[in-house]
Design a protein around this motif. Sequence first.
Motif, PDB file in Angstrom:
ATOM      1  N   ARG A   4       0.862  -1.175   0.000  1.00  0.00           N
ATOM      2  CA  ARG A   4       0.000   0.000   0.000  1.00  0.00           C
ATOM      3  C   ARG A   4       0.897   1.223   0.000  1.00  0.00           C
ATOM      4  O   ARG A   4       1.755   1.356   0.861  1.00  0.00           O
ATOM      5  CB  ARG A   4      -0.926  -0.010   1.204  1.00  0.00           C
ATOM      6  N   ALA A   5       0.681   2.091  -0.977  1.00  0.00           N
ATOM      7  CA  ALA A   5       1.485   3.302  -1.098  1.00  0.00           C
ATOM      8  C   ALA A   5       0.592   4.520  -0.891  1.00  0.00           C
ATOM      9  O   ALA A   5      -0.452   4.648  -1.534  1.00  0.00           O
ATOM     10  CB  ALA A   5       2.143   3.365  -2.468  1.00  0.00           C
ATOM     11  N   SER A   6       1.020   5.397   0.001  1.00  0.00           N
ATOM     12  CA  SER A   6       0.338   6.671   0.212  1.00  0.00           C
ATOM     13  C   SER A   6       1.071   7.719  -0.613  1.00  0.00           C
ATOM     14  O   SER A   6       2.256   7.979  -0.378  1.00  0.00           O
ATOM     15  CB  SER A   6       0.336   7.041   1.696  1.00  0.00           C
ATOM     16  N   LEU A   7       0.372   8.281  -1.587  1.00  0.00           N
ATOM     17  CA  LEU A   7       0.964   9.194  -2.558  1.00  0.00           C
ATOM     18  C   LEU A   7       0.304  10.565  -2.481  1.00  0.00           C
ATOM     19  O   LEU A   7      -0.875  10.675  -2.149  1.00  0.00           O
ATOM     20  CB  LEU A   7       0.797   8.633  -3.972  1.00  0.00           C
ATOM     21  N   TYR A   8       1.078  11.588  -2.820  1.00  0.00           N
ATOM     22  CA  TYR A   8       0.540  12.946  -2.822  1.00  0.00           C
ATOM     23  C   TYR A   8       1.277  13.803  -3.842  1.00  0.00           C
ATOM     24  O   TYR A   8       2.302  13.408  -4.389  1.00  0.00           O
ATOM     25  CB  TYR A   8       0.621  13.570  -1.426  1.00  0.00           C
ATOM     26  N   ASN A   9       0.735  14.996  -4.084  1.00  0.00           N
ATOM     27  CA  ASN A   9       1.321  15.960  -5.002  1.00  0.00           C
ATOM     28  C   ASN A   9       2.158  16.935  -4.172  1.00  0.00           C
ATOM     29  O   ASN A   9       1.610  17.687  -3.356  1.00  0.00           O
ATOM     30  CB  ASN A   9       0.211  16.693  -5.765  1.00  0.00           C
ATOM     31  N   GLU A  10       3.466  16.940  -4.382  1.00  0.00           N
ATOM     32  CA  GLU A  10       4.368  17.804  -3.605  1.00  0.00           C
ATOM     33  C   GLU A  10       4.061  19.285  -3.761  1.00  0.00           C
ATOM     34  O   GLU A  10       4.286  20.058  -2.831  1.00  0.00           O
ATOM     35  CB  GLU A  10       5.817  17.594  -4.053  1.00  0.00           C
ATOM     36  N   THR A  11       3.602  19.681  -4.920  1.00  0.00           N
ATOM     37  CA  THR A  11       3.368  21.100  -5.152  1.00  0.00           C
ATOM     38  C   THR A  11       1.983  21.559  -4.715  1.00  0.00           C
ATOM     39  O   THR A  11       1.727  22.759  -4.660  1.00  0.00           O
ATOM     40  CB  THR A  11       3.580  21.462  -6.645  1.00  0.00           C
ATOM     41  N   HIS A  12       1.091  20.618  -4.425  1.00  0.00           N
ATOM     42  CA  HIS A  12      -0.257  20.957  -3.973  1.00  0.00           C
ATOM     43  C   HIS A  12      -0.631  20.079  -2.784  1.00  0.00           C
ATOM     44  O   HIS A  12      -1.457  19.168  -2.902  1.00  0.00           O
ATOM     45  CB  HIS A  12      -1.277  20.780  -5.103  1.00  0.00           C
ATOM     46  N   LEU A  13      -0.032  20.357  -1.657  1.00  0.00           N
ATOM     47  CA  LEU A  13      -0.304  19.556  -0.460  1.00  0.00           C
ATOM     48  C   LEU A  13      -1.772  19.615  -0.047  1.00  0.00           C
ATOM     49  O   LEU A  13      -2.280  18.680   0.591  1.00  0.00           O
ATOM     50  CB  LEU A  13       0.587  20.033   0.692  1.00  0.00           C
ATOM     51  N   GLY A  42       0.193  11.078 -11.432  1.00  0.00           N
ATOM     52  CA  GLY A  42      -0.145   9.842 -12.132  1.00  0.00           C
ATOM     53  C   GLY A  42       0.190   9.871 -13.609  1.00  0.00           C
ATOM     54  O   GLY A  42      -0.222   8.985 -14.353  1.00  0.00           O
ATOM     55  N   ASN A  43       0.961  10.870 -14.032  1.00  0.00           N
ATOM     56  CA  ASN A  43       1.392  10.954 -15.423  1.00  0.00           C
ATOM     57  C   ASN A  43       2.227   9.722 -15.755  1.00  0.00           C
ATOM     58  O   ASN A  43       3.171   9.411 -15.035  1.00  0.00           O
ATOM     59  CB  ASN A  43       2.207  12.232 -15.630  1.00  0.00           C
ATOM     60  N   PRO A  44       1.916   9.017 -16.854  1.00  0.00           N
ATOM     61  CA  PRO A  44       2.670   7.791 -17.164  1.00  0.00           C
ATOM     62  C   PRO A  44       4.115   8.047 -17.574  1.00  0.00           C
ATOM     63  O   PRO A  44       4.908   7.112 -17.635  1.00  0.00           O
ATOM     64  CB  PRO A  44       1.883   7.171 -18.318  1.00  0.00           C
ATOM     65  N   LEU A  45       4.481   9.289 -17.834  1.00  0.00           N
ATOM     66  CA  LEU A  45       5.843   9.589 -18.275  1.00  0.00           C
ATOM     67  C   LEU A  45       6.666  10.350 -17.241  1.00  0.00           C
ATOM     68  O   LEU A  45       7.831  10.656 -17.497  1.00  0.00           O
ATOM     69  CB  LEU A  45       5.794  10.407 -19.572  1.00  0.00           C
ATOM     70  N   ALA A  46       6.101  10.649 -16.088  1.00  0.00           N
ATOM     71  CA  ALA A  46       6.818  11.478 -15.114  1.00  0.00           C
ATOM     72  C   ALA A  46       6.818  10.835 -13.732  1.00  0.00           C
ATOM     73  O   ALA A  46       5.914  10.090 -13.381  1.00  0.00           O
ATOM     74  CB  ALA A  46       6.157  12.856 -15.032  1.00  0.00           C
ATOM     75  N   ARG A  47       7.843  11.158 -12.992  1.00  0.00           N
ATOM     76  CA  ARG A  47       7.891  10.761 -11.574  1.00  0.00           C
ATOM     77  C   ARG A  47       7.297  11.911 -10.774  1.00  0.00           C
ATOM     78  O   ARG A  47       8.005  12.735 -10.206  1.00  0.00           O
ATOM     79  CB  ARG A  47       9.329  10.479 -11.155  1.00  0.00           C
ATOM     80  N   ASP A  48       5.998  11.929 -10.746  1.00  0.00           N
ATOM     81  CA  ASP A  48       5.292  13.053 -10.143  1.00  0.00           C
ATOM     82  C   ASP A  48       4.532  12.687  -8.868  1.00  0.00           C
ATOM     83  O   ASP A  48       3.879  13.527  -8.274  1.00  0.00           O
ATOM     84  CB  ASP A  48       4.345  13.687 -11.158  1.00  0.00           C
ATOM     85  N   CYS A  49       4.633  11.452  -8.428  1.00  0.00           N
ATOM     86  CA  CYS A  49       3.944  11.003  -7.219  1.00  0.00           C
ATOM     87  C   CYS A  49       4.933  10.981  -6.062  1.00  0.00           C
ATOM     88  O   CYS A  49       5.890  10.210  -6.065  1.00  0.00           O
ATOM     89  CB  CYS A  49       3.374   9.601  -7.406  1.00  0.00           C
ATOM     90  N   ALA A  50       4.725  11.834  -5.083  1.00  0.00           N
ATOM     91  CA  ALA A  50       5.570  11.825  -3.896  1.00  0.00           C
ATOM     92  C   ALA A  50       5.065  10.722  -2.965  1.00  0.00           C
ATOM     93  O   ALA A  50       3.856  10.573  -2.755  1.00  0.00           O
ATOM     94  CB  ALA A  50       5.528  13.174  -3.200  1.00  0.00           C
TER      95      ALA A  50
END
Length: 110
Positions: A4-13, A42-50
């Motif tokens: 289980r992974a808890s993920l968030y957007n670093e730029t929009h907490l 969740g972009n398939p080309l970016a590491r955007d999930c903190a």
Amino acid sequence: MKIRASLYNETHLEYGVVTIPFPIPPDQYDSTIGMLESLDIGNPLARDCAVEELQGPCPILKRLEGTRVNVDELDYLVKRLDSFSDDEIAQFQAMAFKLGKLNMTGLINL
């Protein structure tokens, strides 16, 4: 192996945190990505999930906490680990620690 992974957007907490089970079941993939997209991740080309937290039977993956990951790469890694025996998981963790493979690319390549 279930993680289980808890993920968030670093730029929009303010968007909050979402917890997702991995591997993502194929019939839930689209809805899971849709949920992540509502957080602008969740972009398939970016590491955007903190990664806030990873829970599961493979402690070496805790090293990914506090980093940014690509959801598809994390899903791929967990699927690969799911095919390992208990001995192979132990060997994987030992080698990851020994070689310092602490990021997503290093863990996938290992």
